[in-house]
Design an enzyme around this catalytic site. Structure first.
Site, PDB file in Angstrom:
ATOM      1  N   LYS A   1       0.875  -1.501   0.043  1.00 37.63           N
ATOM      2  CA  LYS A   1       0.491  -0.404   0.249  1.00 37.63           C
ATOM      3  C   LYS A   1       0.921   1.312   0.256  1.00 37.63           C
ATOM      4  O   LYS A   1       0.392   2.012  -0.629  1.00 37.63           O
ATOM      5  CB  LYS A   1      -0.573   0.324   1.386  1.00 37.63           C
ATOM      6  CG  LYS A   1      -1.692  -0.650   1.395  1.00 37.63           C
ATOM      7  CD  LYS A   1      -2.448  -0.924   2.199  1.00 37.63           C
ATOM      8  CE  LYS A   1      -1.955  -0.628   4.274  1.00 37.63           C
ATOM      9  NZ  LYS A   1      -2.091  -1.980   4.535  1.00 37.63           N
TER      10      LYS A   1
ATOM     11  N   ARG B   1      11.393  -2.105  11.524  1.00 38.28           N
ATOM     12  CA  ARG B   1      10.433  -1.847  12.146  1.00 38.28           C
ATOM     13  C   ARG B   1      10.599  -2.824  14.073  1.00 38.28           C
ATOM     14  O   ARG B   1       9.827  -3.926  13.994  1.00 38.28           O
ATOM     15  CB  ARG B   1       9.293  -1.513  11.936  1.00 38.28           C
ATOM     16  CG  ARG B   1       8.882  -0.567  10.769  1.00 38.28           C
ATOM     17  CD  ARG B   1       8.220  -0.877   9.529  1.00 38.28           C
ATOM     18  NE  ARG B   1       7.162  -1.456  10.689  1.00 38.28           N
ATOM     19  CZ  ARG B   1       5.241  -1.072   9.659  1.00 38.28           C
ATOM     20  NH1 ARG B   1       5.570  -0.493   8.454  1.00 38.28           N
ATOM     21  NH2 ARG B   1       4.151  -1.327  10.572  1.00 38.28           N
TER      22      ARG B   1
ATOM     23  N   ARG C   1      11.307  -7.446   5.795  1.00 36.91           N
ATOM     24  CA  ARG C   1      11.179  -5.591   5.958  1.00 36.91           C
ATOM     25  C   ARG C   1      11.926  -6.130   7.590  1.00 36.91           C
ATOM     26  O   ARG C   1      12.329  -4.607   7.553  1.00 36.91           O
ATOM     27  CB  ARG C   1      10.331  -4.947   5.743  1.00 36.91           C
ATOM     28  CG  ARG C   1       9.717  -3.790   6.209  1.00 36.91           C
ATOM     29  CD  ARG C   1       8.055  -3.503   5.982  1.00 36.91           C
ATOM     30  NE  ARG C   1       7.529  -3.778   6.650  1.00 36.91           N
ATOM     31  CZ  ARG C   1       5.666  -3.276   6.476  1.00 36.91           C
ATOM     32  NH1 ARG C   1       5.818  -2.856   5.700  1.00 36.91           N
ATOM     33  NH2 ARG C   1       5.562  -3.616   7.529  1.00 36.91           N
TER      34      ARG C   1
HETATM   35  P1  ADP Z   1       1.340  -2.166   7.841  1.00 31.25           P
HETATM   36  O1  ADP Z   1       0.143  -1.755   7.173  1.00 31.25           O
HETATM   37  O2  ADP Z   1       2.167  -3.074   7.731  1.00 31.25           O
HETATM   38  O3  ADP Z   1       0.898  -3.229   9.652  1.00 31.25           O
HETATM   39  P2  ADP Z   1       1.150   0.585   9.700  1.00 31.25           P
HETATM   40  O4  ADP Z   1       2.546   1.303   8.762  1.00 31.25           O
HETATM   41  O5  ADP Z   1      -0.144   0.728   8.302  1.00 31.25           O
HETATM   42  O6  ADP Z   1       1.617  -1.080   8.779  1.00 31.25           O
HETATM   43  O7  ADP Z   1       0.551   0.377  10.883  1.00 31.25           O
HETATM   44  C1  ADP Z   1       1.465   0.303  11.734  1.00 31.25           C
HETATM   45  C2  ADP Z   1       0.198  -0.219  13.118  1.00 31.25           C
HETATM   46  O8  ADP Z   1      -0.134   1.433  13.245  1.00 31.25           O
HETATM   47  C3  ADP Z   1      -0.416  -0.833  13.316  1.00 31.25           C
HETATM   48  O9  ADP Z   1      -0.014  -1.719  13.517  1.00 31.25           O
HETATM   49  C4  ADP Z   1      -1.644  -0.381  13.979  1.00 31.25           C
HETATM   50  O10 ADP Z   1      -1.527  -0.935  15.094  1.00 31.25           O
HETATM   51  C5  ADP Z   1      -1.136   1.535  14.130  1.00 31.25           C
HETATM   52  N1  ADP Z   1      -2.323   1.632  13.215  1.00 31.25           N
HETATM   53  C6  ADP Z   1      -1.661   2.220  11.384  1.00 31.25           C
HETATM   54  N2  ADP Z   1      -3.030   2.331  11.355  1.00 31.25           N
HETATM   55  C7  ADP Z   1      -3.993   2.128  12.146  1.00 31.25           C
HETATM   56  C8  ADP Z   1      -5.741   2.364  11.890  1.00 31.25           C
HETATM   57  N3  ADP Z   1      -6.156   2.893  10.732  1.00 31.25           N
HETATM   58  N4  ADP Z   1      -6.696   1.578  13.155  1.00 31.25           N
HETATM   59  C9  ADP Z   1      -5.651   1.215  13.885  1.00 31.25           C
HETATM   60  N5  ADP Z   1      -3.930   0.875  14.287  1.00 31.25           N
HETATM   61  C10 ADP Z   1      -3.793   1.623  13.602  1.00 31.25           C
END
Ligand code: ADP
Length: 187
Positions: free
Chosen positions: A13, A134, A128
């Site tokens: 994404k 991360r 990653r």
């Molecule tokens: P990925 O899609 O690689 O898991 P993101 O960078 O989108 O990672 O998100 C990392 C973390 O941030 C998620 O695991 C969650 O804890 C939090 N997070 C991100 N977006 C949201 C959301 N819309 N609602 C709740 N938690 C979120």
């Protein structure tokens, strides 16, 4: 253009979102990036979000909704945006629709689902973990994030399908090939 990107963690994404930014000149709004920035800056919001993020759980809806609402009010988002990582559950999707119904906004145009099988997702997230380090790319946390995705976020495919907005793109292959598929799906 108002686009929601859907897909498991590691489905691409962020990468495809950046390419859409270049192509259409509209901002990408990533709740994950915004939350990581808040954690790094040590803000109150970051402190509240950190434990959930490190455990691979969703951060509370009111926190992420607050972030998105504030960002969507910025002038550069008026003519369109790409949402990456939001909405992540049905309640967030409903709030997003409500936000778009107010504030002189227009509805979401399309939800683009980047489809990648679990095996490939796990492979990418482990890779990653090595390159980006991360906190949430540890093996047990990766497993939990995929479970959370399947339980909470995957149902959004039906949500957007019911609104005739869902397009599915195979997210495996070269980045540019996938991007061409995304553009075609958006036509
Ligand atoms: P990925 O899609 O690689 O898991 P993101 O960078 O989108 O990672 O998100 C990392 C973390 O941030 C998620 O695991 C969650 O804890 C939090 N997070 C991100 N977006 C949201 C959301 N819309 N609602 C709740 N938690 C979120």
């Amino acid at each position: 253009m108002r686009i929601v990107l859907l897909g498991a963690p590691g489905s691409g994404k962020g990468t495809q979102g950046e390419k859409l930014v270049e192509k259409f000149g509209i901002p990408k709004i990533s709740t994950g990036d915004a939350l990581r920035a808040a954690v790094a800056a040590g803000t109150e919001l970051g402190k509240q979000a950190k434990a959930a993020m490190d455990a691979g759980k969703l951060v509370a809806n009111d926190i992420v909704i607050g972030i998105v609402e504030e960002r969507l009010e910025q002038p550069d988002a008026v003519n369109g945006f790409i949402l990456d990582g939001f909405p992540r559950n049905t309640a967030q999707a409903q709030v997003l629709d409500q936000l778009m119904a107010g504030h002189n906004q227009r509805p979401i145009d399309k939800a683009v689902h980047l489809a990648v099988d679990d095996e490939e997702i796990i492979r990418r997230l482990h890779e990653r973990a090595v390159t980006e380090g991360r906190h949430d790319d540890k093996p047990e946390v990766i497993r939990h994030r995929i479970e959370v995705y399947n339980a909470e976020t995957h149902p959004l495919l039906d949500y957007y399908q019911a609104q005739s907005k869902l397009v599915t793109v195979q997210g495996v292959g070269l980045v540019d090939e996938i991007f061409q598929r995304v553009l075609k799906a958006l036509q």
